[in-house]
Design a protein around this motif. Structure first.
Motif, PDB file in Angstrom:
ATOM      1  N   LYS A   1      32.173  64.679  54.805  1.00 33.18           N
ATOM      2  CA  LYS A   1      33.129  63.991  53.932  1.00 33.18           C
ATOM      3  C   LYS A   1      32.705  62.537  53.792  1.00 33.18           C
ATOM      4  N   THR A   2      31.955  62.231  52.753  1.00 33.65           N
ATOM      5  CA  THR A   2      31.520  60.861  52.496  1.00 33.65           C
ATOM      6  C   THR A   2      32.196  60.310  51.257  1.00 33.65           C
ATOM      7  N   ASP A   3      33.173  61.012  50.719  1.00 34.60           N
ATOM      8  CA  ASP A   3      33.849  60.570  49.505  1.00 34.60           C
ATOM      9  C   ASP A   3      34.920  59.524  49.799  1.00 34.60           C
ATOM     10  N   LYS A   4      35.178  59.242  51.017  1.00 31.63           N
ATOM     11  CA  LYS A   4      36.270  58.326  51.355  1.00 31.63           C
ATOM     12  C   LYS A   4      35.926  56.905  50.975  1.00 31.63           C
ATOM     13  N   LYS A   5      36.928  56.241  50.414  1.00 30.10           N
ATOM     14  CA  LYS A   5      36.784  54.845  50.026  1.00 30.10           C
ATOM     15  C   LYS A   5      37.411  54.002  51.141  1.00 30.10           C
ATOM     16  N   PRO A   6      36.769  52.917  51.568  1.00 32.28           N
ATOM     17  CA  PRO A   6      37.366  52.111  52.638  1.00 32.28           C
ATOM     18  C   PRO A   6      38.668  51.464  52.155  1.00 32.28           C
ATOM     19  N   LEU A   7      39.567  51.254  53.097  1.00 29.92           N
ATOM     20  CA  LEU A   7      40.860  50.673  52.749  1.00 29.92           C
ATOM     21  C   LEU A   7      40.736  49.208  52.346  1.00 29.92           C
ATOM     22  N   ARG A   8      39.834  48.476  52.931  1.00 29.32           N
ATOM     23  CA  ARG A   8      39.634  47.068  52.568  1.00 29.32           C
ATOM     24  C   ARG A   8      38.154  46.744  52.725  1.00 29.32           C
TER      25      ARG A   8
ATOM     26  N   GLY B   1      45.153  40.132  47.942  1.00 29.87           N
ATOM     27  CA  GLY B   1      45.366  40.420  46.536  1.00 29.87           C
ATOM     28  C   GLY B   1      46.419  39.492  45.992  1.00 29.87           C
ATOM     29  N   SER B   2      47.474  40.067  45.586  1.00 28.87           N
ATOM     30  CA  SER B   2      48.558  39.275  45.028  1.00 28.87           C
ATOM     31  C   SER B   2      49.525  38.823  46.107  1.00 28.87           C
ATOM     32  N   CYS B   3      49.278  39.193  47.332  1.00 30.80           N
ATOM     33  CA  CYS B   3      50.214  38.890  48.416  1.00 30.80           C
ATOM     34  C   CYS B   3      49.744  37.680  49.200  1.00 30.80           C
ATOM     35  N   THR B   4      49.613  36.563  48.585  1.00 31.73           N
ATOM     36  CA  THR B   4      49.215  35.362  49.313  1.00 31.73           C
ATOM     37  C   THR B   4      50.420  34.463  49.489  1.00 31.73           C
ATOM     38  N   TRP B   5      50.412  33.705  50.545  1.00 30.25           N
ATOM     39  CA  TRP B   5      51.525  32.809  50.809  1.00 30.25           C
ATOM     40  C   TRP B   5      51.156  31.423  50.317  1.00 30.25           C
TER      41      TRP B   5
END
Length: 192
Positions: A156-163, A176-180
């Motif tokens: 299974k190499t189709d997985k995309k990393p979360l970040r 992303g859009s969640c900056t303080w």
């Protein structure tokens, strides 16, 4: 009109008599006032303690009263024997239930100890062979997979990393859009 009557004796001092109808209770205020001012709280606590003691003793006497009178009553010996036999039978039944539960618990404990011992033996065997220990569930899955190994398994190499790999939450980048952002320092609204 004077209610005082003076009586003269021949050679003695004058004696005045005061009628009791004119007396009031001011003498109590003069005698009890300083005593209550000095020892009032002590007297209050003492009276409350005596009251509670009397209440406790009366309850105790009331609770002991029927038991003493019941022992004085003549009871039927057959009823007493029946009651004692029923009590013994219920105690015996409860003891048997308790013994059965204890035996069942002991059997379960022995089974758990045997399972733990088997796991330790399996772990030692796998360590001897140079394999890592995978536990019962994984060994069972591996044996099933080995039996159905005729199909080709795809990795299974189709997985995309979360970040992204360069993500650092403390740097403030890569979010992303969640900056303080700190709030504004000026007036909140104005027509300037």
């Amino acid at each position: 009109m004077d209610d005082d009557v003076t009586i003269e004796d021949e050679g003695g001092p004058e004696i005045q008599t005061i009628h009791p109808e004119n007396q009031d209770l001011s003498f109590l205020q003069q005698t009890l006032g300083p005593v209550l001012a000095e020892y009032g709280w002590y007297l209050l606590f003492m009276f409350v303690g005596v009251y509670l003691l009397v209440q406790h003793l009366s309850k105790r006497k009331a609770s002991q009263g029927p038991s003493n009178s019941a022992s004085g009553v003549v009871q039927d010996p057959d009823e007493v024997v029946k009651r004692q036999q029923a009590l013994e039978a219920s105690r015996r039944r409860m003891q048997e239930e308790l013994d059965a539960k204890a035996a069942l618990f002991k059997v379960k404990q022995q089974q758990l100890e045997e399972e733990k011992r088997q796991q330790k033996i399996e772990m030692w065997e796998s360590m001897k062979e140079g394999k890592s220990y995978k536990g019962k569930s994984k060994i069972a899955q591996n044996s099933e997979e080995a039996s159905t190994s005729t199909t080709v398994l795809k990795p299974k190499t189709d997985k995309k990393p979360l970040r992204s790999s360069g993500f650092n939450p403390l740097s403030g980048e890569g979010g992303g859009s969640c900056t303080w952002r700190p709030g504004r320092r000026g007036p909140s609204a104005g027509g300037g």
